[in-house]
Design an enzyme around this catalytic site. Sequence first.
Site, PDB file in Angstrom:
ATOM      1  N   LYS A 112       4.548  -7.374  39.135  1.00 44.60           N
ATOM      2  CA  LYS A 112       5.019  -8.508  38.341  1.00 44.60           C
ATOM      3  C   LYS A 112       3.937  -9.566  38.169  1.00 44.60           C
ATOM      4  O   LYS A 112       3.789 -10.143  37.103  1.00 44.60           O
ATOM      5  CB  LYS A 112       6.268  -9.137  38.971  1.00 44.60           C
ATOM      6  CG  LYS A 112       7.504  -8.286  38.775  1.00 44.60           C
ATOM      7  CD  LYS A 112       8.770  -9.035  39.167  1.00 44.60           C
ATOM      8  CE  LYS A 112       9.983  -8.115  39.059  1.00 44.60           C
ATOM      9  NZ  LYS A 112      11.186  -8.699  39.620  1.00 44.60           N
ATOM     10  N   LYS A 195      10.861   3.723  35.174  1.00 49.88           N
ATOM     11  CA  LYS A 195      12.275   3.373  35.369  1.00 49.88           C
ATOM     12  C   LYS A 195      12.767   2.483  34.225  1.00 49.88           C
ATOM     13  O   LYS A 195      11.986   1.727  33.634  1.00 49.88           O
ATOM     14  CB  LYS A 195      12.493   2.690  36.730  1.00 49.88           C
ATOM     15  CG  LYS A 195      12.045   1.252  36.786  1.00 49.88           C
ATOM     16  CD  LYS A 195      12.591   0.497  37.996  1.00 49.88           C
ATOM     17  CE  LYS A 195      12.032  -0.931  37.936  1.00 49.88           C
ATOM     18  NZ  LYS A 195      12.421  -1.798  38.996  1.00 49.88           N
ATOM     19  N   LYS A 198      14.890  -4.157  33.071  1.00 51.27           N
ATOM     20  CA  LYS A 198      15.130  -5.321  32.211  1.00 51.27           C
ATOM     21  C   LYS A 198      13.817  -5.958  31.804  1.00 51.27           C
ATOM     22  O   LYS A 198      13.682  -6.463  30.713  1.00 51.27           O
ATOM     23  CB  LYS A 198      15.897  -6.443  32.947  1.00 51.27           C
ATOM     24  CG  LYS A 198      17.073  -6.020  33.737  1.00 51.27           C
ATOM     25  CD  LYS A 198      17.778  -7.230  34.383  1.00 51.27           C
ATOM     26  CE  LYS A 198      17.919  -7.051  35.877  1.00 51.27           C
ATOM     27  NZ  LYS A 198      19.214  -7.394  36.432  1.00 51.27           N
TER      28      LYS A 198
END
Length: 332
Positions: A112, A195, A198
């Site tokens: 991230k 995967k 969101k």
Amino acid sequence: RPRVLSGIQPTADSFHLGNYLGAVRQWVALQDTHDAFYMVVDLHALTVNPSAAELRTRTRLAAAQLFASGLDPERSAVFVQSHVREHAELAWILICQTGMGEAGRMTQFKDKSAKVGEGSTSVGLFTYPILQAADILLYQADQVPVGADQKQHLELSRDLAQRFNHRFGPTFTVPSPYILKEVEKITDLQDPTAKMSKSSSSPQGILDVLEQPGPLRKKVMRAVTDTGSDVVMDEENKPGVSNLLRIQSAVTGVPVPELEARYAGQGYGTFKKDVAEAVVEVFAPIRERTEKLLGDEAELDRMLAVGAAKARAVAAETMAHVRENIGLLPTP
Ligand code: TYM
């Protein structure tokens, strides 16, 4: 009864199929056999800096989707993380027990922060997994139902529980992950080795629980499949088809080998149509119930207040032990 606890972030308007199959569906099943605590982790969502209006809306949306998916406020404690002040308090104490290197090894943080650039990463994103450990340990959870992407965070929670117990005496239950192999990683429809996520999937790669049947069908029909025409489970060579098989099997309860036999010699078309219908059938009632729940905000907030009261009682008891064991003076 053994205790389960889990959480979901209000960082999108809708849950997606990965959240539902990898986590929420198990939460619903476990409330019959376990003492269950489930929360919307709004404090975790602060790590991505939402606007105040966005955070409020999404927190209620997430809570409504949990109830609409089948969580029952009578059988489970369903609550909003920030309504229980002890989460932030225990997080600080655990932060002081965590090594910089240990926190720096978390792959979700590395991914991230690399995406936004290190300069704009907050310290909150760095300590995120420690707040998650606090969530779990506060409730003395035995098991934590999650998808595969949470394995490393759960490992940290276990390490912190053991370390604390060793240094300050028995205080926390050491939690175990509860992960169902068949649905631990639902992948992106457009990029079937990644995967479904969101934050990183394209809209075409994600099936949202609150989406209308039309776009859902379209996305499944356009899902990346693989060369050849056989509907078979083959993660290595056919990740796209394997993902759709995994989804259909999970949603309908029909075992994969039976599905393979059903579509033998038929190509991908019929198969994809059936997957789309199966997904629409599961999502439509959840969407309708979510809309109804959102129509009565006062009632939704009341349901969350019931959950918060149950959660607070447990969290306060754990924190009393933590404070005493670590040497903080009794609160006057
Ligand atoms: P979050 O909000 O990212 O995801 C919620 C749950 O959905 C699972 N999941 C998936 N499962 C299978 N396939 C996928 N493609 C997929 N994508 C997401 C996640 O594994 C998760 O179980 N850190 C947590 C929230 C959290 C938490 C906790 C969880 C905060 N405190 C305490 C358990 C216990 C998270 O980001 O979930």
